[in-house]
Write a protein that holds these residues in place. Structure first.
Motif, PDB file in Angstrom:
ATOM      1  N   PRO A  15       2.444   0.345  11.629  1.00  0.00           N
ATOM      2  CA  PRO A  15       2.890   1.461  10.789  1.00  0.00           C
ATOM      3  C   PRO A  15       4.364   1.392  10.413  1.00  0.00           C
ATOM      4  N   ARG A  16       5.185   0.754  11.254  1.00  0.00           N
ATOM      5  CA  ARG A  16       6.610   0.640  10.958  1.00  0.00           C
ATOM      6  C   ARG A  16       6.861  -0.001   9.590  1.00  0.00           C
ATOM      7  N   GLN A  17       5.958  -0.877   9.164  1.00  0.00           N
ATOM      8  CA  GLN A  17       6.137  -1.554   7.875  1.00  0.00           C
ATOM      9  C   GLN A  17       6.024  -0.593   6.688  1.00  0.00           C
ATOM     10  N   LEU A  18       5.426   0.569   6.901  1.00  0.00           N
ATOM     11  CA  LEU A  18       5.325   1.541   5.821  1.00  0.00           C
ATOM     12  C   LEU A  18       6.680   2.117   5.430  1.00  0.00           C
ATOM     13  N   PHE A  19       7.667   1.980   6.299  1.00  0.00           N
ATOM     14  CA  PHE A  19       9.002   2.479   5.984  1.00  0.00           C
ATOM     15  C   PHE A  19       9.535   1.855   4.704  1.00  0.00           C
ATOM     16  N   TRP A  20       9.333   0.536   4.539  1.00  0.00           N
ATOM     17  CA  TRP A  20       9.963  -0.194   3.438  1.00  0.00           C
ATOM     18  C   TRP A  20       9.488   0.248   2.064  1.00  0.00           C
ATOM     19  N   PRO A  21       8.180   0.265   1.781  1.00  0.00           N
ATOM     20  CA  PRO A  21       7.789   0.676   0.428  1.00  0.00           C
ATOM     21  C   PRO A  21       8.141   2.123   0.119  1.00  0.00           C
ATOM     22  N   TRP A  22       8.029   3.006   1.116  1.00  0.00           N
ATOM     23  CA  TRP A  22       8.284   4.417   0.835  1.00  0.00           C
ATOM     24  C   TRP A  22       9.771   4.718   0.711  1.00  0.00           C
ATOM     25  N   PHE A  23      10.611   4.083   1.491  1.00  0.00           N
ATOM     26  CA  PHE A  23      12.051   4.260   1.331  1.00  0.00           C
ATOM     27  C   PHE A  23      12.493   3.656   0.004  1.00  0.00           C
ATOM     28  N   ALA A  32      -2.091   9.571   4.167  1.00  0.00           N
ATOM     29  CA  ALA A  32      -2.066   8.137   4.477  1.00  0.00           C
ATOM     30  C   ALA A  32      -3.000   7.785   5.625  1.00  0.00           C
ATOM     31  N   ILE A  33      -3.344   8.771   6.474  1.00  0.00           N
ATOM     32  CA  ILE A  33      -4.302   8.512   7.555  1.00  0.00           C
ATOM     33  C   ILE A  33      -5.623   7.998   6.987  1.00  0.00           C
ATOM     34  N   ALA A  74      -1.189   8.592  -4.107  1.00  0.00           N
ATOM     35  CA  ALA A  74      -1.046   7.164  -3.805  1.00  0.00           C
ATOM     36  C   ALA A  74      -0.792   6.929  -2.323  1.00  0.00           C
ATOM     37  N   ALA A  75      -0.900   7.969  -1.509  1.00  0.00           N
ATOM     38  CA  ALA A  75      -0.415   7.906  -0.130  1.00  0.00           C
ATOM     39  C   ALA A  75      -1.163   6.896   0.730  1.00  0.00           C
ATOM     40  N   ALA A  76      -2.437   6.657   0.455  1.00  0.00           N
ATOM     41  CA  ALA A  76      -3.224   5.733   1.283  1.00  0.00           C
ATOM     42  C   ALA A  76      -3.290   4.321   0.702  1.00  0.00           C
ATOM     43  N   ASP A  77      -2.638   4.083  -0.423  1.00  0.00           N
ATOM     44  CA  ASP A  77      -2.751   2.782  -1.076  1.00  0.00           C
ATOM     45  C   ASP A  77      -2.099   1.658  -0.274  1.00  0.00           C
ATOM     46  N   TYR A  78      -1.188   1.995   0.631  1.00  0.00           N
ATOM     47  CA  TYR A  78      -0.489   0.980   1.420  1.00  0.00           C
ATOM     48  C   TYR A  78      -0.928   0.993   2.878  1.00  0.00           C
ATOM     49  N   SER A  79      -1.259   2.163   3.406  1.00  0.00           N
ATOM     50  CA  SER A  79      -1.752   2.227   4.784  1.00  0.00           C
ATOM     51  C   SER A  79      -3.125   1.575   4.918  1.00  0.00           C
ATOM     52  N   ARG A  80      -3.838   1.340   3.817  1.00  0.00           N
ATOM     53  CA  ARG A  80      -5.162   0.706   3.891  1.00  0.00           C
ATOM     54  C   ARG A  80      -5.076  -0.743   4.358  1.00  0.00           C
ATOM     55  N   TYR A  81      -3.885  -1.334   4.321  1.00  0.00           N
ATOM     56  CA  TYR A  81      -3.721  -2.709   4.774  1.00  0.00           C
ATOM     57  C   TYR A  81      -3.455  -2.801   6.267  1.00  0.00           C
ATOM     58  N   LEU A  82      -3.342  -1.664   6.965  1.00  0.00           N
ATOM     59  CA  LEU A  82      -3.104  -1.670   8.401  1.00  0.00           C
ATOM     60  C   LEU A  82      -4.422  -1.801   9.159  1.00  0.00           C
ATOM     61  N   PRO A  83      -4.397  -2.377  10.361  1.00  0.00           N
ATOM     62  CA  PRO A  83      -5.633  -2.450  11.161  1.00  0.00           C
ATOM     63  C   PRO A  83      -6.079  -1.066  11.613  1.00  0.00           C
ATOM     64  N   ARG A  84      -7.359  -0.942  11.898  1.00  0.00           N
ATOM     65  CA  ARG A  84      -7.911   0.344  12.326  1.00  0.00           C
ATOM     66  C   ARG A  84      -7.270   0.836  13.622  1.00  0.00           C
ATOM     67  N   ALA A  97      -4.203   0.793  14.363  1.00  0.00           N
ATOM     68  CA  ALA A  97      -2.832   1.272  14.169  1.00  0.00           C
ATOM     69  C   ALA A  97      -2.715   2.739  14.580  1.00  0.00           C
ATOM     70  N   SER A  98      -1.558   3.111  15.077  1.00  0.00           N
ATOM     71  CA  SER A  98      -1.316   4.477  15.539  1.00  0.00           C
ATOM     72  C   SER A  98      -1.362   5.466  14.380  1.00  0.00           C
ATOM     73  N   THR A  99      -2.190   6.501  14.530  1.00  0.00           N
ATOM     74  CA  THR A  99      -2.255   7.541  13.498  1.00  0.00           C
ATOM     75  C   THR A  99      -0.926   8.268  13.383  1.00  0.00           C
ATOM     76  N   ARG A 100      -0.326   8.573  14.518  1.00  0.00           N
ATOM     77  CA  ARG A 100       0.988   9.225  14.483  1.00  0.00           C
ATOM     78  C   ARG A 100       2.017   8.333  13.815  1.00  0.00           C
ATOM     79  N   GLY A 101       1.902   7.041  14.064  1.00  0.00           N
ATOM     80  CA  GLY A 101       2.827   6.118  13.428  1.00  0.00           C
ATOM     81  C   GLY A 101       2.673   6.089  11.920  1.00  0.00           C
ATOM     82  N   VAL A 102       1.434   6.119  11.439  1.00  0.00           N
ATOM     83  CA  VAL A 102       1.182   6.139  10.001  1.00  0.00           C
ATOM     84  C   VAL A 102       1.819   7.377   9.370  1.00  0.00           C
TER      85      VAL A 102
END
Length: 488
Positions: A29-37, A81-82, A228-238, A240-245
């Motif tokens: 989930p940490r990788q989601l920081f980059w596209p959203w920032f 994004a969840i 568009a919130a789930a368009d990038y979290s869909r690439y994370l493994p199942r 992955a931490s929900t809180r992290g997402v």
């Protein structure tokens, strides 16, 4: 063969609205920081200071409305994004679980309109900003500069949208670092000129105008991204931490505009002339505050920040177009949207007259109402579900999610009708029909104190969310009790 690590190739992503294969779902989930920032670090955030003072509120009211609106609206993105982690499909495909496979074409079309509108606005702003700064440098900022700027910006945006996820993630890392550093440098240069006495002397506004400012920020930030919130979290493994997402999506997207907003409030409160100039050219007008030597870096940060948002939009607008039923490949859909974006930007830059913010606010609020209703429905539907999505059936109108689910569509229509009746865009003549409920419900009509509170967005969100919780729990349970064909 010589032992060196090969450079990653730039290829066109083949994924469209399909489910992402398990072997492609990697990362944290940490990788989601980059596209959203990167999508929200634009210096346009500075201009929101002027926009908020335009509601007639004090500095402290504007600060609270701005920060609360940013965080609350992006939290909605984090929650939606969840769904991407649980379903590994684009946001407007996962929405089919609530609306039905074919019924979901309605919100998919609305989402497409919103994202194409946003990418057009950001491209036009980048073009105007470049021309304004070139004029300030004495390099010529006329039609020729605008044409070249438009071609460069549009080329970057369309290329990112066509190439897809991997390229966008790389672009956003660069944009995050460069834009973040240069934005901080911009603030360091201009904040010493802040007139604190002028800033703090602005009188406080009423509750109604405070609410209006709050909702405007929500529609300009998070509510412009929920689809568009789930368009990038869909690439994370199942796994992955929900809180992290939720946390990294919210943190990355809210952190980026928060500091520029505060800086913009200080600048706008110090100079009424700057506030007026921002209305016509929200980014380019800020260049007047800078020493000549920093104007070129300013163009870089302005364009990169706006491109970062437009790239995310064109990627998601292509997915929304496919989810609406258009049968082309994702790169083709992104190209089509890019052509429409260029046409729209040409109209804004070379044809349209009047203040940009007037038409922009009208666009945000008008489409923000149905998108808020959809977000409420999507959030409630996600809350009601205890299981992951039956992914193959998201594409089969004969499956558990059905072809058309009438109740969510009725809630969408009801929320939109009520919402449009409780918002106004008085300075945009083509939206003069809005606000038809302000008089009948005792809020003073379209000239009353609540006319610009934008209550319709909040009402629409509440109708979608509470209505779904009230009447759809049984339908969701019935869907999840069914056994998929591949489980029999």
């Amino acid at each position: 063969m010589d032992g060196r690590t090969p450079s990653p190739r730039v290829t066109v992503e083949t994924n469209g609205i399909n489910v992402i294969a398990e072997q492609e779902r990697t990362g944290t989930p940490r990788q989601l920081f980059w596209p959203w920032f990167g999508a929200n670090v634009s210096v346009l955030g500075l201009s929101y200071g002027s926009f908020l003072f335009g509601f007639g509120i004090s500095f402290w009211q504007a600060t609270v409305a701005g920060l609360l609106g940013i965080v609350a609206s992006f939290l909605l993105c984090g929650l939606i994004a969840i769904a991407g982690k649980r379903g590994s499909a684009p946001t407007l495909v996962l929405s089919r679980a609530a609306f039905g496979v074919r019924g979901n074409r309605v919100p998919a079309l609305l989402s497409w309109l919103l994202t194409v509108g946003w990418e057009t606005a950001l491209t036009a702003l980048a073009t105007l900003a470049t021309a304004t700064v070139f004029t300030q440098l004495g390099w010529g900022g006329g039609t020729g500069t605008q044409v070249v700027a438009l071609l460069v910006v549009a080329g970057l945006v369309v290329a990112g949208g066509v190439l897809g996820f991997e390229v966008i993630m790389r672009m956003q890392r660069v944009i995050t670092v460069v834009s973040g550093v240069l934005t901080m440098a911009f603030l360091a240069l201009v904040l010493p000129d802040v007139d604190w006495s002028a800033v703090t002397s602005a009188p406080a506004g009423s509750t109604a105008v405070f609410v209006g400012a709050l909702v405007f920020v929500m529609t300009g930030y998070g509510l412009g991204w929920v689809n568009a919130a789930a368009d990038y979290s869909r690439y994370l493994p199942r796994s992955a931490s929900t809180r992290g997402v939720v946390g990294w999506t919210t943190f990355g997207s809210a952190l980026a505009p928060a500091l520029p907003l505060l800086g913009g409030l200080l600048l706008a409160g110090s100079s009424p002339e700057l506030s007026a100039a921002v209305g016509a050219d929200p980014v380019g007008a800020l260049g007047e505050l800078l020493p000549t030597w920093f104007l070129v870096p300013f163009v870089v940060v302005a364009v990169l920040g706006l491109v970062g948002g437009a790239v995310m939009d064109i990627y998601s607008s292509g997915l929304a177009l496919l989810a609406a039923g258009v049968r082309v490949s994702r790169p083709v859909a992104a190209t089509v949207d890019g052509v429409l974006m260029v046409i729209g930007a040409i109209w804004v830059v070379f044809v349209a007259s009047g203040d940009f913010i007037v038409e922009f606010q009208g666009f945000l609020i008008t489409l923000g109402v149905p998108i808020a209703a959809w977000a409420g429905i999507m959030l409630a539907d996600l809350l009601l579900r205890r299981q992951d999505y039956a992914e193959p059936e998201l594409y089969d109108p004969r499956g558990r999610y059905g072809s058309v689910q009438p109740v969510p569509l009725v809630l969408l229509a009801l929320g939109t009708a009520l919402g449009w009746g409780l918002v106004t865009n008085g300075l945009a003549e083509w939206l003069g029909w809005q606000g038809y409920l302000l008089g009948p419900v005792g809020l003073g009509g379209t000239e009353g104190s609540w006319a610009y509170a934008n209550l319709g967005v909040l009402v629409s969100l509440a109708v979608g969310f509470l209505g779904t919780l009230a009447v759809r729990s049984g339908a969701v349970r019935a869907q999840e009790d069914l056994v998929s064909p591949d489980q029999t």
